[in-house]
Structure formats: C-alpha cells, structure tokens
Design a protein around this motif. Sequence first.
Motif, short mmCIF file in Angstrom:
data_model
loop_
_atom_site.label_atom_id
_atom_site.label_comp_id
_atom_site.label_asym_id
_atom_site.label_seq_id
_atom_site.Cartn_x
_atom_site.Cartn_y
_atom_site.Cartn_z
N GLY A 1 62.66 14.40 22.50
CA GLY A 1 63.27 14.75 23.60
C GLY A 1 64.96 14.72 23.31
N THR A 2 65.13 13.38 22.51
CA THR A 2 66.72 13.36 22.14
C THR A 2 67.18 14.43 21.47
N MET A 3 66.17 15.17 20.41
CA MET A 3 66.76 16.11 19.68
C MET A 3 66.96 17.48 20.46
N ALA A 4 66.01 17.65 21.53
CA ALA A 4 66.14 18.69 22.33
C ALA A 4 67.56 18.82 23.23
N ARG A 5 67.90 17.38 23.63
CA ARG A 5 68.79 17.30 24.55
C ARG A 5 70.41 17.62 23.69
N VAL A 6 70.12 17.20 22.32
CA VAL A 6 71.38 17.48 21.43
C VAL A 6 71.40 19.01 21.18
N LYS A 7 70.51 19.64 21.19
CA LYS A 7 70.24 20.95 20.93
C LYS A 7 70.88 21.74 22.10
N GLY A 8 71.15 21.15 23.22
CA GLY A 8 71.71 21.95 24.46
C GLY A 8 70.51 22.37 25.55
N PHE A 9 69.53 21.94 25.64
CA PHE A 9 68.67 22.31 26.79
C PHE A 9 69.19 21.59 27.83
N LEU A 10 69.18 22.40 29.11
CA LEU A 10 69.87 21.65 30.45
C LEU A 10 68.68 20.69 30.79
N GLN A 11 67.27 20.75 30.33
CA GLN A 11 66.52 19.95 31.01
C GLN A 11 65.34 19.71 29.80
N VAL A 12 64.83 18.27 29.86
CA VAL A 12 63.98 18.12 28.61
C VAL A 12 62.86 17.20 29.37
N SER A 13 61.63 17.35 29.03
CA SER A 13 60.36 16.51 29.45
C SER A 13 59.58 16.51 28.37
N SER A 14 59.49 15.06 27.69
CA SER A 14 58.85 15.06 26.43
C SER A 14 58.35 13.74 26.43
N THR B 1 53.10 14.62 29.46
CA THR B 1 53.89 15.76 30.03
C THR B 1 52.85 17.13 29.70
N ARG B 2 53.02 18.00 31.05
CA ARG B 2 52.52 19.22 31.21
C ARG B 2 53.41 20.23 31.78
N SER B 3 53.21 21.66 31.61
CA SER B 3 54.19 22.51 32.07
C SER B 3 54.44 22.23 33.61
N SER B 4 53.66 21.83 34.36
CA SER B 4 53.90 21.93 35.74
C SER B 4 53.97 20.27 36.37
N TYR B 5 53.81 19.44 35.39
CA TYR B 5 54.04 17.93 35.70
C TYR B 5 55.36 17.52 36.50
N HIS B 6 55.43 17.04 37.50
CA HIS B 6 56.71 16.78 38.26
C HIS B 6 57.73 17.97 38.11
N ALA B 7 57.19 19.34 38.57
CA ALA B 7 57.94 20.64 38.47
C ALA B 7 58.86 20.68 39.60
N ASP B 8 58.56 19.88 40.52
CA ASP B 8 59.41 19.86 42.01
C ASP B 8 60.81 19.07 41.65
N ALA B 9 60.45 17.86 41.07
CA ALA B 9 61.63 16.94 40.88
C ALA B 9 62.44 17.49 39.61
N ASP B 10 61.68 18.16 38.57
CA ASP B 10 62.36 18.73 37.33
C ASP B 10 63.19 19.72 37.85
N PHE B 11 62.61 20.72 38.66
CA PHE B 11 63.62 21.87 39.09
C PHE B 11 64.98 21.48 39.73
N ALA B 12 64.68 20.56 40.69
CA ALA B 12 66.17 19.86 41.12
C ALA B 12 67.08 19.27 40.17
N ALA B 13 66.42 18.73 39.01
CA ALA B 13 67.32 18.02 38.12
C ALA B 13 67.84 19.25 37.22
N LEU B 14 66.99 20.18 37.05
CA LEU B 14 67.39 21.23 36.35
C LEU B 14 68.63 22.30 37.01
#
Length: 326
Positions: free
Chosen positions: A284-297, A301-314
Amino acid sequence: MSIRVVIDHRTGGSSPNKLRHPEKAHRPDNPIARKPDWIRVKAPNHPVYHETRALMRSNKLVTVCEEAACPNIGECWSQRHATMMIMGEICTRACAFCNVTTGLPHALDADEPTRVAEAVARLGLRHVVITSVDRDDLEDGGAHHFARVIHAIRAAAPETTIEILTPDFLRKKNALEVVVEARPDVFNHNLETVPRLYPTIRPGARYYQSLRLLDRVKQLDASIFTKSGLMLGLGEEKMELAQVMDDLRVADVDFITMGQYLQPTVKHAPVARFVTPAEFEDYGTMARVKGFLQVSSSPLTRSSYHADADFAALRDARNARLKEDQ
C-alpha cells in the motif's frame, strides 16, 4: 440511510446436484490450505445481517457476496451493504480463480435496468456498485446493457454515485465508448494478477487489453475515476507487482485495490502463499508513493469493499491534488 449494494439479479436456478464448474472437473485437485488467523472472520450473527438476508430473499435476489463466498459478508450485510451483478449468473469465461458458473448465458433481461434502478431508489443508496459476468456471446459484450442500467439509475436516483466493474470487452469494437458515454462516476476493471500468470489464472483475458481499456477511459473522459484490483498470493513476485503499479499509473488509474486470493474449491488455482498484513501495508505504501489517489491494501480487501467511503475519499483526494496544482 446509506447502503452500498452489489445485487446479483438472476433468473431460474441450478439443480443442487449439478456440478457448478463442469469445465474444471478434469483438473487435478488442489487441496485448500488452512487460512491464517488474520484471514478468519466471525460467523455473521448481527440482527441487521439477518434483515439484509431476508430482504434479498424476499426480493428473490442472489448476491455476489454469497456466490463468491466473500469473507466480508458478515460485516457488509450488518451495515446493509451488498453488490449488483447484471446480465445473469453464467459467465462465458472460466478463470482459474473465479467461483462464478461458466457456460452459455441466458438472453438479457430487458427489464433489468428498471428493476435495478427501482431497487437503488427504494433503498436510498448513496453509492452503488454494478458488476457483471463476461458476456463474450454478445456482439457488444453487454456494453449497451451497462449503459441502460446507468441511465436508469440516473433517472430514478440522481443523487446516487455509480461505480461499474466491467469485463474487458475483448474484441468488442466501440463497446467501451458506449459505456463511457453513459458517464459512470467510477470505471473499475480488475487486472487481477501480473502478466506472467495470465495464461494459467486468467486464460481468456489479455493483460495489455485490460490495461489499454483503463487507459482509453481516461482518454475518452478524464473526469471519470478509474480503478483496478489485484489478487495477491497466486505466485506473483514483488518486482512484478511494482511493474503492474507502474503500468497502471502510466494509464492514469486513480485507485488500486489489493487483497488476498482465497481458493473457492479444490478445482481452482491453489493459494501459493498467504501474504501477511505487514506486506500488504508495504504494498500500500508503495502504491501511494507511485501516485495513486486512493489505495486499499489488506488481506480482506475486495473490489467493492467499503466502496462508498472509498469514493468519498477518492473525490476528496482529487480535489486536494487540484488545489496543490493551482
């Protein structure tokens, strides 16, 4: 009330004595490894879980949560969260990791977009995730059906944000353009694993087709968030994961999810190893350093796990980055 739903709209049912995966029957058995403590979850017993289950039964809905034996079902259903699978329950692919039935799908249900939209509006969903089986049998891969579902939800529940998790539309000319024109808020397509493992894990797909799909979404409409997911524990190496992250960032993908692969049956691909929570944190840290706006690791974790909260954070992360760039 805020509910995230992934509902599996199905017609008919399979005989309990019918093999779920006849196309995998010839494969040697792969014993299912004992799960480590960090994978195990409590049996669902929350009253709201049973209410959600009753709601699904009363509406004759079959959920992806159950079909995929998702370890998060107790948590999600206890919060009235569930996920919508459209275009039937039979997939035209036979991926080595997937528990969805393979075979010849039924004809599309023309009323499905309306029924999905009515359910979204009735439940008052803030964010909804819509996925589907692969429909290689259809000329457009189901693109127009996705678009009709999106348009129907927009009409019935204009405040609801829409996330779609699509097939790769392999060899389906102009299919992606149809879906993007319908303007979902999030376009998700999972790469699933590293390119080296595609021949055995995802034989019906092509890594660079999936990557190009995500890249093309941004070319067509840069305002749509893009998202992709990876399963860990299939035999991938750290440097391979780093390269996949780089590929996704070159395609300007906003959000990456990483979770532990869990073997559905003895006929599916075995778990090569259980990735530790500390390793997931490192990825997850590696992904954030690479510049993803949002990371769930994390292991669960599954594709739609916490999708509503993740969208708000995104959305917040994008706004913050835009302010920094001004």
